[in-house]
Design a protein around this motif. Structure first.
Motif, PDB file in Angstrom:
ATOM      1  N   HIS A  59       0.809  -1.235   0.000  1.00 39.27           N
ATOM      2  CA  HIS A  59       0.000   0.000   0.000  1.00 39.27           C
ATOM      3  C   HIS A  59       0.834   1.274   0.000  1.00 39.27           C
ATOM      4  O   HIS A  59       0.513   2.243   0.693  1.00 39.27           O
ATOM      5  CB  HIS A  59      -1.022  -0.008   1.138  1.00 39.27           C
ATOM      6  N   CYS A  60       1.894   1.248  -0.778  1.00 37.51           N
ATOM      7  CA  CYS A  60       2.627   2.478  -1.064  1.00 37.51           C
ATOM      8  C   CYS A  60       2.503   2.716  -2.564  1.00 37.51           C
ATOM      9  O   CYS A  60       1.925   1.907  -3.288  1.00 37.51           O
ATOM     10  CB  CYS A  60       4.094   2.360  -0.657  1.00 37.51           C
ATOM     11  N   LEU A  61       3.018   3.841  -3.022  1.00 38.53           N
ATOM     12  CA  LEU A  61       3.054   4.124  -4.455  1.00 38.53           C
ATOM     13  C   LEU A  61       4.491   4.035  -4.931  1.00 38.53           C
ATOM     14  O   LEU A  61       5.424   4.405  -4.212  1.00 38.53           O
ATOM     15  CB  LEU A  61       2.510   5.530  -4.737  1.00 38.53           C
TER      16      LEU A  61
ATOM     17  N   ILE B 144      16.481   2.570  -4.839  1.00 41.03           N
ATOM     18  CA  ILE B 144      17.421   2.323  -5.939  1.00 41.03           C
ATOM     19  C   ILE B 144      16.850   2.759  -7.295  1.00 41.03           C
ATOM     20  O   ILE B 144      17.236   3.789  -7.815  1.00 41.03           O
ATOM     21  CB  ILE B 144      17.894   0.855  -6.006  1.00 41.03           C
ATOM     22  N   THR B 145      15.943   1.984  -7.885  1.00 47.21           N
ATOM     23  CA  THR B 145      15.432   2.276  -9.230  1.00 47.21           C
ATOM     24  C   THR B 145      14.130   3.047  -9.217  1.00 47.21           C
ATOM     25  O   THR B 145      13.627   3.424 -10.280  1.00 47.21           O
ATOM     26  CB  THR B 145      15.185   0.974 -10.016  1.00 47.21           C
ATOM     27  N   ARG B 146      13.573   3.261  -8.024  1.00 45.07           N
ATOM     28  CA  ARG B 146      12.278   3.925  -7.926  1.00 45.07           C
ATOM     29  C   ARG B 146      12.212   4.688  -6.611  1.00 45.07           C
ATOM     30  O   ARG B 146      13.004   4.459  -5.708  1.00 45.07           O
ATOM     31  CB  ARG B 146      11.143   2.904  -7.980  1.00 45.07           C
ATOM     32  N   LEU B 147      11.227   5.564  -6.530  1.00 44.32           N
ATOM     33  CA  LEU B 147      10.845   6.170  -5.267  1.00 44.32           C
ATOM     34  C   LEU B 147       9.607   5.449  -4.772  1.00 44.32           C
ATOM     35  O   LEU B 147       8.856   4.876  -5.565  1.00 44.32           O
ATOM     36  CB  LEU B 147      10.496   7.647  -5.453  1.00 44.32           C
ATOM     37  N   GLU B 148       9.390   5.466  -3.482  1.00 43.50           N
ATOM     38  CA  GLU B 148       8.144   4.979  -2.908  1.00 43.50           C
ATOM     39  C   GLU B 148       7.529   6.116  -2.103  1.00 43.50           C
ATOM     40  O   GLU B 148       8.239   6.819  -1.377  1.00 43.50           O
ATOM     41  CB  GLU B 148       8.369   3.773  -1.998  1.00 43.50           C
ATOM     42  N   ILE B 149       6.231   6.300  -2.266  1.00 38.00           N
ATOM     43  CA  ILE B 149       5.494   7.308  -1.509  1.00 38.00           C
ATOM     44  C   ILE B 149       4.614   6.575  -0.510  1.00 38.00           C
ATOM     45  O   ILE B 149       3.807   5.721  -0.890  1.00 38.00           O
ATOM     46  CB  ILE B 149       4.620   8.197  -2.420  1.00 38.00           C
TER      47      ILE B 149
END
Length: 143
Positions: A38-40, A109-114
């Motif tokens: 349940h993060c983006l 690393i390859t992405r952000l998480e919100i």
């Protein structure tokens, strides 16, 4: 490479200011999609396109593949940060991640998480002990 933890706030219009250190990497466009837990996830457009090609190459005869493709692609929103580094998080994505005002953006690393700030703290509290155990599975014999 995306690293670190940042604590931006979601404004009343659903906009989130991305950390300044990531803006150059995301200036060409980005894709926001539902992540696990349940993060983006926020991917640079090129990174998402590479991943999408791999997902699209999976056999459509597999029901799990079709379900994953539908969920991933239907829940993805393309964004381009404005001059102040803000993106608008779509209402459906905000609902999925439970985003209120206080958010946490982490580099993965390859992405952000919100994450919603409270959900992130709960995740950390629940998984702190797992971190040391997972190290042996992820990187056996390295540390």
């Amino acid at each position: 490479m995306f690293l670190g933890t940042h604590t931006p706030k979601l404004d009343d219009k659903g906009r989130l200011t991305l950390p300044a250190k990531f803006r150059d990497a995301l200036a060409g466009g980005l894709m926001v999609t539902k992540g696990q837990d349940h993060c983006l996830y926020v991917f640079p457009r090129a990174e998402f396109e590479d991943m999408a090609r791999k997902v699209a190459a999976a056999p459509l005869t597999n029901e799990a593949v079709r379900a994953y493709q539908r969920y991933l692609f239907a829940g993805t929103d393309e964004q381009r940060p404005d001059g102040q580094g803000r993106i608008t998080v779509a209402p459906e994505l905000r609902r999925y991640a439970g985003l209120a005002k206080d958010c946490v953006v982490i580099g993965a690393i390859t992405r952000l998480e919100i994450w919603d700030a409270k959900a992130w703290q709960t995740y950390l509290d629940e998984h702190e002990d797992d971190y040391s155990q997972a190290r042996e599975e992820v990187l056996p014999g390295v540390f």
